[in-house]
Design a protein around this motif. Structure first.
Motif, PDB file in Angstrom:
ATOM      1  N   GLU A  26       0.820  -1.206   0.000  1.00 38.72           N
ATOM      2  CA  GLU A  26       0.000   0.000   0.000  1.00 38.72           C
ATOM      3  C   GLU A  26       0.859   1.264   0.000  1.00 38.72           C
ATOM      4  N   LEU A  27       2.018   1.222   0.644  1.00 41.90           N
ATOM      5  CA  LEU A  27       2.934   2.357   0.587  1.00 41.90           C
ATOM      6  C   LEU A  27       3.432   2.584  -0.836  1.00 41.90           C
ATOM      7  N   MET A  28       3.611   1.497  -1.581  1.00 38.47           N
ATOM      8  CA  MET A  28       4.010   1.628  -2.981  1.00 38.47           C
ATOM      9  C   MET A  28       2.931   2.364  -3.765  1.00 38.47           C
ATOM     10  N   HIS A  29       1.674   2.096  -3.450  1.00 36.46           N
ATOM     11  CA  HIS A  29       0.588   2.824  -4.115  1.00 36.46           C
ATOM     12  C   HIS A  29       0.695   4.328  -3.857  1.00 36.46           C
ATOM     13  N   ALA A  30       1.049   4.692  -2.638  1.00 39.52           N
ATOM     14  CA  ALA A  30       1.194   6.117  -2.342  1.00 39.52           C
ATOM     15  C   ALA A  30       2.276   6.737  -3.218  1.00 39.52           C
TER      16      ALA A  30
ATOM     17  N   GLN B 229       1.205   9.668 -13.250  1.00 39.30           N
ATOM     18  CA  GLN B 229      -0.192   9.874 -13.643  1.00 39.30           C
ATOM     19  C   GLN B 229      -0.895   8.514 -13.625  1.00 39.30           C
ATOM     20  N   ALA B 230      -1.361   8.125 -12.451  1.00 40.00           N
ATOM     21  CA  ALA B 230      -1.921   6.785 -12.268  1.00 40.00           C
ATOM     22  C   ALA B 230      -3.441   6.764 -12.238  1.00 40.00           C
ATOM     23  N   ASN B 231      -4.079   7.907 -12.382  1.00 35.26           N
ATOM     24  CA  ASN B 231      -5.550   7.952 -12.385  1.00 35.26           C
ATOM     25  C   ASN B 231      -6.073   7.708 -13.796  1.00 35.26           C
ATOM     26  N   PHE B 232      -6.025   6.467 -14.209  1.00 35.83           N
ATOM     27  CA  PHE B 232      -6.448   6.119 -15.559  1.00 35.83           C
ATOM     28  C   PHE B 232      -7.966   6.018 -15.651  1.00 35.83           C
ATOM     29  N   SER B 233      -8.490   6.286 -16.839  1.00 33.11           N
ATOM     30  CA  SER B 233      -9.904   6.070 -17.119  1.00 33.11           C
ATOM     31  C   SER B 233     -10.079   4.625 -17.564  1.00 33.11           C
ATOM     32  N   SER B 234     -10.921   3.881 -16.847  1.00 37.08           N
ATOM     33  CA  SER B 234     -11.082   2.445 -17.112  1.00 37.08           C
ATOM     34  C   SER B 234     -12.565   2.121 -17.261  1.00 37.08           C
ATOM     35  N   PRO B 235     -13.142   2.298 -18.453  1.00 37.65           N
ATOM     36  CA  PRO B 235     -14.594   2.153 -18.632  1.00 37.65           C
ATOM     37  C   PRO B 235     -15.091   0.721 -18.670  1.00 37.65           C
ATOM     38  N   THR B 236     -14.192  -0.272 -18.805  1.00 34.92           N
ATOM     39  CA  THR B 236     -14.608  -1.673 -18.842  1.00 34.92           C
ATOM     40  C   THR B 236     -13.732  -2.493 -17.910  1.00 34.92           C
TER      41      THR B 236
ATOM     42  N   HIS C 250      -5.035  -1.537 -16.706  1.00 32.94           N
ATOM     43  CA  HIS C 250      -4.412  -0.442 -15.962  1.00 32.94           C
ATOM     44  C   HIS C 250      -3.971  -0.892 -14.570  1.00 32.94           C
ATOM     45  N   ASN C 251      -4.824  -1.659 -13.899  1.00 31.14           N
ATOM     46  CA  ASN C 251      -4.453  -2.148 -12.578  1.00 31.14           C
ATOM     47  C   ASN C 251      -3.357  -3.204 -12.650  1.00 31.14           C
ATOM     48  N   GLY C 252      -3.212  -3.822 -13.815  1.00 31.04           N
ATOM     49  CA  GLY C 252      -2.091  -4.740 -13.992  1.00 31.04           C
ATOM     50  C   GLY C 252      -0.761  -4.032 -13.813  1.00 31.04           C
ATOM     51  N   LEU C 253      -0.710  -2.764 -14.203  1.00 38.50           N
ATOM     52  CA  LEU C 253       0.485  -1.950 -13.957  1.00 38.50           C
ATOM     53  C   LEU C 253       0.548  -1.509 -12.499  1.00 38.50           C
TER      54      LEU C 253
ATOM     55  N   TYR D 167       3.664   4.223 -17.301  1.00 35.87           N
ATOM     56  CA  TYR D 167       2.559   5.088 -16.880  1.00 35.87           C
ATOM     57  C   TYR D 167       2.193   6.086 -17.974  1.00 35.87           C
ATOM     58  N   ASP D 168       3.155   6.429 -18.838  1.00 37.35           N
ATOM     59  CA  ASP D 168       2.862   7.341 -19.941  1.00 37.35           C
ATOM     60  C   ASP D 168       2.132   6.632 -21.075  1.00 37.35           C
ATOM     61  N   GLU D 169       2.320   5.329 -21.197  1.00 37.37           N
ATOM     62  CA  GLU D 169       1.650   4.525 -22.219  1.00 37.37           C
ATOM     63  C   GLU D 169       1.187   3.219 -21.575  1.00 37.37           C
ATOM     64  N   PRO D 170       0.108   3.264 -20.810  1.00 35.35           N
ATOM     65  CA  PRO D 170      -0.336   2.069 -20.079  1.00 35.35           C
ATOM     66  C   PRO D 170      -0.817   0.979 -21.027  1.00 35.35           C
ATOM     67  N   PRO D 171      -0.841  -0.270 -20.582  1.00 37.28           N
ATOM     68  CA  PRO D 171      -1.336  -1.367 -21.424  1.00 37.28           C
ATOM     69  C   PRO D 171      -2.737  -1.072 -21.943  1.00 37.28           C
ATOM     70  N   ALA D 172      -2.981  -1.424 -23.195  1.00 40.33           N
ATOM     71  CA  ALA D 172      -4.277  -1.154 -23.830  1.00 40.33           C
ATOM     72  C   ALA D 172      -5.281  -2.257 -23.574  1.00 40.33           C
ATOM     73  N   SER D 173      -4.834  -3.391 -23.057  1.00 40.45           N
ATOM     74  CA  SER D 173      -5.732  -4.516 -22.791  1.00 40.45           C
ATOM     75  C   SER D 173      -5.103  -5.403 -21.740  1.00 40.45           C
ATOM     76  N   SER D 174      -5.927  -6.217 -21.107  1.00 40.95           N
ATOM     77  CA  SER D 174      -5.381  -7.166 -20.139  1.00 40.95           C
ATOM     78  C   SER D 174      -4.528  -8.224 -20.833  1.00 40.95           C
ATOM     79  N   GLU D 175      -4.770  -8.454 -22.121  1.00 36.52           N
ATOM     80  CA  GLU D 175      -3.942  -9.390 -22.877  1.00 36.52           C
ATOM     81  C   GLU D 175      -2.490  -8.934 -22.886  1.00 36.52           C
ATOM     82  N   GLN D 176      -2.256  -7.621 -23.008  1.00 35.77           N
ATOM     83  CA  GLN D 176      -0.897  -7.104 -23.029  1.00 35.77           C
ATOM     84  C   GLN D 176      -0.201  -7.282 -21.684  1.00 35.77           C
TER      85      GLN D 176
END
Length: 479
Positions: free
Chosen positions: A185-189, A196-203, A210-213, A286-295
């Motif tokens: 959890e400290l790593m999350h902080a 820039q970790a506040n990604f938009s994740s509509p699905t 994104h959470n995979g990163l 973080y500048d180019e996060p994975p585009a899918s969970s497959e990646q």
């Protein structure tokens, strides 16, 4: 950002694999020694803030704390400061400010953090049908309640970016703290403070990508943290803490498998990136996060194999209407994490015939044991060629249905998915009604997923139509 520790996951996994859980690891009742402490190490406070030192404590310093009876407030502050020093030492990022850590009871966590909130009727319907489509939660149960029950029983702690604080779930007023959980959890902080970790994740697929990163980096780091406990560092974690999240309650292993994707596959993904370019390379993602969970599940595809923009037109009759909840994509997209849970759950579903399982989703290392850092294999043959999808939910009064189109990299991979999906239908009691029209039916009382299905393949795409009866299939999606 909830955290189900790898220790908790492994306990669940050893149950699945039919073996015994290993003994917990950690310090004894009182910390007395620290492996790297030597006579020539200067434990004096530095002139200014420096990596590996926080709040008066070095990362390799012993603490005069009693562990097994819980940590009082003073002891807790000591452990938190030293854990911050350890995380920044491992990650090479400085904590510019302390991270607040609150402790709450598990009952408080269940009451305040695991409710379904103000979910709209559309959201509840959409989520229920999506989990029904995955053969995880049947029509007689509420999917949001099942997910909340899983979280309420197993979460040990979490970080809230909005408040920039960590919450630890305790079973008593003087809680023990699993240092791996605290380090995670400290790593999350550090992530939310520096990237820039506040990604938009509509699905669901985008969230897992994104959470995979995010969770993957924290899990990769807490694995390094844990490796040092008892070897290089004394850790304020009692022996019993290795055994689970506490609080009792049952775990839905299929839902668990899907939700654990960011920790399992994410850890391996970040390890892959780190091995190529160190922490700088991880920061660059973080500048180019994975585009899918497959990646994430197949790191070699990151940055190259972009998901396809699948389309699935509405061909329903006037009686059926699409359900489109607000605040997210109007369609579902579960990705390889959801598909693996769908195919893997029968191996551990206790009420039917586990010997007829569709596949074993566990990830085994070279030694033949479950890989504790990445315990699930989310790149099994039926899903490895995933290339995009759309799942649309329909309703007609109190009846629900769905259409689902999945794209694959090749015709052969689409054919393999369709074959495995039909095997899954058979597991849940499905019977082929008409081979020519590709219709299937799971009879009433055969399983909780009694419905009609049409499964077709065209080239590298598979389309699944679900309806209450075979007569309704064409009304939901005409051919």
């Amino acid at each position: 950002m909830t955290r189900r520790t790898l220790a908790v996951a492994f306990v669940a996994l050893v149950v699945l694999a039919g073996c015994q859980s290993p003994a917990g690891t950690g310090g004894g009742a009182v910390e007395t020694t620290t492996a790297p402490a030597t006579s020539d190490f200067d434990y004096a406070d530095p002139a200014g803030d420096t990596l590996g030192w926080e709040g008066g404590y070095w990362h390799n310093e012993s603490l005069p704390v009693t562990v097994d009876d819980g940590l009082n407030e003073t002891e807790r502050d000591q452990v938190i400061n030293r854990s911050m020093a350890r995380v920044e030492q491992l990650r090479s990022l400085e904590f510019e400010e302390p991270v607040p850590v609150d402790v709450i009871s598990r009952s408080t966590y269940r009451d305040e953090y695991t409710g379904s909130g103000n979910s709209s009727d559309a959201m509840a319907t959409f989520d229920n049908v999506k989990f029904e489509a995955l053969f995880l939660v049947g029509e007689r149960n509420d999917s949001l309640s099942v997910q909340n029950s899983n979280r309420g029983s197993n979460v040990l702690g979490f970080y809230t970016p909005r408040d920039d604080r960590i919450v630890v779930i305790a079973e008593s007023e003087t809680p023990t703290i699993d240092e791996n959980t605290l380090g995670h959890e400290l790593m999350h902080a550090l992530q939310f403070r520096n990237f820039q970790a506040n990604f938009s994740s509509p699905t669901r697929d985008k969230a897992n990508a994104h959470n995979g990163l995010i969770e993957g980096e924290a899990s990769f780091l807490d694995s390094q943290y844990g490796d040092r406990c008892g070897a290089e560092w004394e850790c304020a974690t009692p022996e019993a803490a290795g055994g689970g999240g506490g609080g009792g309650g049952s775990i839905h292993l299929g839902v668990y498998m899907m939700k654990y994707f960011p920790y399992s596959a994410g850890s391996a993904f970040v390890e892959h990136v780190h091995s190529d370019g160190g922490w700088d390379a991880v920061a660059g993602v973080y500048d180019e996060p994975p585009a899918s969970s497959e990646q994430v599940a197949q790191p070699e595809k990151y940055g190259s194999d972009q998901p396809r923009d699948v389309t699935l037109p509405d061909r329903s009759s006037d009686d059926w209407e699409r359900v489109t909840p607000g605040g997210r994509a109007p369609h579902g997209e579960v990705g390889v994490g959801g598909l693996t849970a769908m195919f893997g759950y029968p191996a551990y579903e206790q009420d039917r015939h586990p010997q007829d399982a569709v596949l074993n989703p566990l990830n085994y290392g070279a030694n033949g044991n479950i890989d504790q850092d990445s315990p699930f294999d989310y790149a099994t043959q039926p899903v490895a060629g995933w290339d995009g999808e759309q799942l649309w939910v329909y309703e007609n009064g109190t009846e629900t249905a769905y259409t689902w189109r999945l794209a694959f990299d090749s015709d052969g991979e689409a054919r393999e998915f369709a074959r495995t999906y039909r095997q899954l239908l058979q597991y849940w009691g499905g019977e082929r009604v008409d081979a020519q029209t590709a219709r299937w039916r799971i009879p009433e009382n055969e399983s909780e997923f009694a419905d009609a299905f049409r499964v077709t393949r065209s080239g590298n795409e598979v389309t699944i139509v679900n309806a209450p009866t075979t007569d309704d299939l064409d009304d939901v999606h005409s051919k």
